[in-house]
Design a protein around this motif. Structure first.
Motif, PDB file in Angstrom:
ATOM      1  N   GLY A 140     -49.925 -24.333 -59.819  1.00  0.00           N
ATOM      2  CA  GLY A 140     -50.593 -23.355 -58.939  1.00  0.00           C
ATOM      3  C   GLY A 140     -49.675 -22.805 -57.849  1.00  0.00           C
ATOM      4  O   GLY A 140     -49.979 -21.743 -57.574  1.00  0.00           O
ATOM      5  N   HIS A 141     -48.657 -23.512 -57.496  1.00  0.00           N
ATOM      6  CA  HIS A 141     -47.672 -22.744 -56.513  1.00  0.00           C
ATOM      7  C   HIS A 141     -46.946 -21.838 -57.156  1.00  0.00           C
ATOM      8  O   HIS A 141     -46.491 -20.498 -56.513  1.00  0.00           O
ATOM      9  N   LEU A 142     -46.607 -21.782 -58.580  1.00  0.00           N
ATOM     10  CA  LEU A 142     -46.091 -20.530 -59.092  1.00  0.00           C
ATOM     11  C   LEU A 142     -46.897 -19.398 -59.129  1.00  0.00           C
ATOM     12  O   LEU A 142     -46.542 -18.348 -58.894  1.00  0.00           O
ATOM     13  N   ARG A 143     -48.036 -19.687 -59.298  1.00  0.00           N
ATOM     14  CA  ARG A 143     -49.262 -18.449 -59.427  1.00  0.00           C
ATOM     15  C   ARG A 143     -49.244 -17.892 -58.116  1.00  0.00           C
ATOM     16  O   ARG A 143     -49.368 -16.686 -57.937  1.00  0.00           O
ATOM     17  N   GLU A 144     -49.398 -18.691 -57.190  1.00  0.00           N
ATOM     18  CA  GLU A 144     -49.489 -18.140 -55.696  1.00  0.00           C
ATOM     19  C   GLU A 144     -48.147 -17.589 -55.307  1.00  0.00           C
ATOM     20  O   GLU A 144     -48.264 -16.428 -54.535  1.00  0.00           O
TER      21      GLU A 144
END
Length: 797
Positions: free
Chosen positions: A259-263
């Motif tokens: 999720g952090h990577l997508r953000e």
């Protein structure tokens, strides 16, 4: 999407120069292709003298040239990968040591995993409870200590919590960097295959040898063992993150890190200026069909290029005299519309309406240009380019002396082209340069995310804050770039919403409406403001503009916000995740760009006081242009990405306005309108004209409405018994920005209606947009003709 674009939009910005130079390889391939064609056409002996590569005598030597270029690219990639891998693995070792020390400090035991790597196992449910116990916040019975003995333990616990947050952030940053290194390898690996396919297609045969399996696949970054080792390091970071964040739950840790990577991809790597230009080119001049679907704005090109009209057999009409074959193009609806406009133009030229022939021809040009702009049967800027041609050929302009003689073609050419470039256009270019710099160096995004991160988690507050951010950005980076930037910032919010929630709809509509309202907030915010300045004598100062418009914008947004709260109820089913504040600090470049921007804005605000030195606001606009491009902060590519179609559109409007004024047609029209509104005061005229402008600007673009109507409004205001031309012109320009009833009423609306979720489904329907857009337009109109009118009277317009 072409692979060169794929590289551009998927590259890590800081690594952009270390990816495969696919564009350069394509240029080399085309050079080799041209050389091969020359040799084939002229023969080997002649080609040797003119060849682009005179030392090569056969196409097999092209392989050697191309192989050398591939080897150079591969060497560059290998060197960068090795350096980056060393850097990231060193950070991983430091992180492992720091997490180990953290667990020792908080009393968490170390255990060895079955693979032999050391990972963390917990004796307690979480680190905080261990920290509380170890640092004296519990007594021997496990109860909380008294407040007298609490302070010291609380301070130590706060220190532990801060340390844990810092370690989590480092783990996230390392996970993102390692994941991007993995993507870097995959993208470059694909690039070599694409380049070799391009070479084979253009040269006519594949390059000798198996370059990909024998060379590329054997290079260090692309070796299977290297890629497996990188995956192991990513997994190791996953375990480390789990040890400090998810109580050892590896699966949950993986989900959070992904999720952090997508953000990160959405927030940190979106190049807003390129994204804005891409969207503008794809949907520029979008139209609306009867079914409410968005379609191309250049239907003639669509008919020729996509439907293959020219390649289809002609239509045969049988008559007594024989068969008549007609091309299918003339039966196309767009061609028919163009023919109707040409017929109207010819009729207006032939039917006598005015005594003076120049007024007759000017009326024909005015009506034809208005129809072409309104229907967009050809692109808007093409119509603007056509206008000077028609003005000169039909001898529409007269001299400015007392005799008002009709000018011949050479004199009319000098007259019109001298008038088409004004200081106002330099002001527009200065605004483009500031917008490009603020976007390129992420200054606008940093400011916007800082504001939105403080908006809290109440849907109504987030909506209002987002609208004000969109309005503020529209003031400086235009109401074209502002909605694109804001939509990229709120993507994490949109992704977390349930499909039944109205919150995403309210956010997207709010950004569109606020960007339209923001289009009136500064003289450089939108083209209609530039056109207004061209018709205002003298030009109002920036301070006077802000005094009038800022309260109008604030009240308009507040009223529209209340309307959306009532009609959409965005709080129902909303799931609010707080917008993350940008962690990057302003660097020297960002500080320098901000300083130049602020100095330029201040000079624009006091332009009347420095008029004896600089002459006009347009001259002041040269300052950011020279500084940003002279220092290399903006490049030739940035200059080419300016919205030159708007410049051409404005120049065409200036030429048409000059012709309408010079021919005397404007005076004739003004006299006719004045007889109708002679019994009205200035306020009545503004209300009537405002209603007309709001309706027209809703169905055609804001800019086109301003081009057609503002010169007439100025002349009517000047011809009144109590003349207030500047007041009417400024009010009309503001009302152009208020027209937002349809999905095609301005670029922010087009951006909103085209926004889709992850599955490609649009957030907004046309019906939803119209049922909110029309009330929003009416509410903004009321604010302008009441509060705006009073403020314009106070300023003395």
């Amino acid at each position: 999407m072409k692979f060169s674009r794929t590289v551009q939009f998927n590259a890590v910005p800081e690594w952009s120069t270390y990816y495969i130079g696919y564009s350069n390889l394509k240029k080399l391939i085309h050079s080799l292709e041209a050389d091969a064609a020359t040799r084939l056409a002229l023969g080997h002996h002649d080609a040797e003298r003119i060849s682009l590569i005179p030392h090569e005598e056969s196409t097999t030597e092209y392989d050697a040239i191309f192989r050398r270029a591939l080897d150079d690219e591969l060497g560059k990639i290998c060197r960068f990968y090795s350096e980056k891998e060393t850097e990231l693995l060193a950070e991983l070792d430091r992180l492992k040591k720091d997490i180990h020390d953290f667990h020792v400090r908080t009393g968490v035991e170390e255990a060895s995993s079955s693979s032999g790597s050391s990972y963390t196992a917990y004796r307690h449910s979480d680190v905080e409870s261990v920290a509380i116990e170890r640092h004296g916040m519990l007594d021997k019975n496990g109860d909380m200590m008294s407040m007298e003995n609490y302070t010291n333990g609380a301070e130590q616990f706060s220190e532990i919590s801060d340390l844990k947050i810092m370690l989590k952030k480092r783990a996230i940053a390392l996970y993102v960097s390692l994941s991007e290194l993995r993507a870097y390898v995959q993208l470059n690996r694909t690039g070599f295959g694409k380049a070799l396919k391009k070479y084979a297609k253009c040269i006519g045969r594949e390059m000798s040898g198996n370059y990909v399996p024998d060379v590329v696949e054997q290079s260090y970054p692309i070796l299977r063992s290297t890629r497996d080792a990188l995956e192991d390091k990513i997994a190791e970071v996953n375990f480390l993150y789990a040890s400090i964040s998810t109580q050892g739950d590896i699966g949950q840790a993986k989900l959070e890190l992904q999720g952090h990577l997508r953000e990160y991809v959405v927030w940190e790597r979106n190049t807003v200026w390129h994204e804005m230009m891409g969207i503008e080119r794809n949907i520029q001049g979008v139209g609306l069909t009867n079914q409410g679907l968005l379609v191309s704005s250049n239907p003639i090109a669509d008919a020729l290029e996509h439907k293959g009209v020219l390649n289809q057999p002609p239509i045969e009409i049988r008559t007594r005299l024989g068969a008549i074959r007609l091309p299918r193009l003339i039966f196309n609806s767009s061609f028919a519309l163009l023919a109707i406009i040409a017929l109207v133009f010819t009729t207006l030229l032939a039917v006598p309406i005015f005594e003076q022939p120049e007024q007759q021809s000017c009326l024909a040009i005015l009506i034809a240009a208005s129809l072409l702009w309104a229907t967009e049967v050809i692109p808007l800027f093409v119509t603007s380019i056509l206008i000077p041609l028609l003005i000169i050929v039909f001898r529409t302009v007269r001299s400015d002396d007392v005799h008002h003689e009709r000018l011949n073609a050479p004199d009319a050419t000098k007259y019109i082209f001298a008038a088409m470039w004004t200081p106002v256009l330099m002001l527009l270019l200065g605004g483009f340069s500031i917008a490009a710099a603020l976007s390129k160096y992420n200054i606008a995004k940093v400011i916007a995310t800082w504001v939105l991160s403080n908006a809290g988690t109440q849907p109504r507050n987030v909506l209002l804050t987002t609208m004000f951010v969109a309005m503020f950005l529209s003031m400086w980076i235009s109401n074209v770039a502002s909605p694109v930037l804001c939509l990229s910032i709120i993507q994490p919010l949109l992704r977390t919403q349930d499909t039944s929630s109205n919150f995403p709809k309210a956010l997207i509509l709010g950004i569109a409406f606020a960007s339209n309202i923001g289009g009136m907030a500064s003289p450089i915010a939108s083209p209609q403001n530039i056109i207004a300045l061209q018709n205002m004598y003298p030009n109002p100062s920036w301070l006077a503009w802000f005094f009038i418009v800022i309260p109008v914008c604030i009240f308009s947004i507040l009223i529209i916000w209340v309307m959306m709260l009532v009609t959409l109820n965005p709080a129902k089913g909303a799931i609010i995740t707080k917008i993350q504040r940008s962690t990057e600090k302003f660097n020297r470049t960002q500080i320098f760009v901000s300083a130049v921007t602020l100095i330029t804005i201040v000079l624009w605000c006091v332009s009347h006081k420095v008029e004896s030195v600089f002459g006009d606001m347009g001259v002041l606009a040269i300052i950011p242009l020279v500084i940003f491009f002279g220092t290399g902060l903006l490049t030739k590519e940035d200059f080419n990405n300016f919205m030159w179609t708007i410049i051409i559109l404005a120049m065409g409007g200036i030429a048409l306005g000059k012709a309408v004024s010079s021919s005397g047609l404007l005076d004739t029209i003004a006299i006719g309108i004045r007889s109708v509104v002679s019994n009205m005061g200035i306020y009545g005229v503004m209300v009537v004209f405002g209603s007309l402008i709001l309706i027209i600007a809703t169905f055609i673009s804001h800019t086109v409405a301003a081009l057609i109507l503002l010169p007439i409004v100025a002349q009517v205001g000047q011809a009144m018994d109590d003349p207030h031309p500047n007041l009417l012109v400024m009010g009309a320009a503001l009302l152009c920005s208020c027209a937002m009833g349809l999905p095609t009423s301005g670029f922010p609306n087009v951006t909103a209606i085209c926004t889709t979720d992850d599955q490609g489904r649009p957030y907004l329907s046309v019906a939803l947009f119209i049922t909110r857009g029309v009330p929003a337009s009416v509410l903004a109109y009321i604010v302008v003709v009441t509060l705006g009118f009073c403020l314009m009277k106070i300023v003395g317009l």
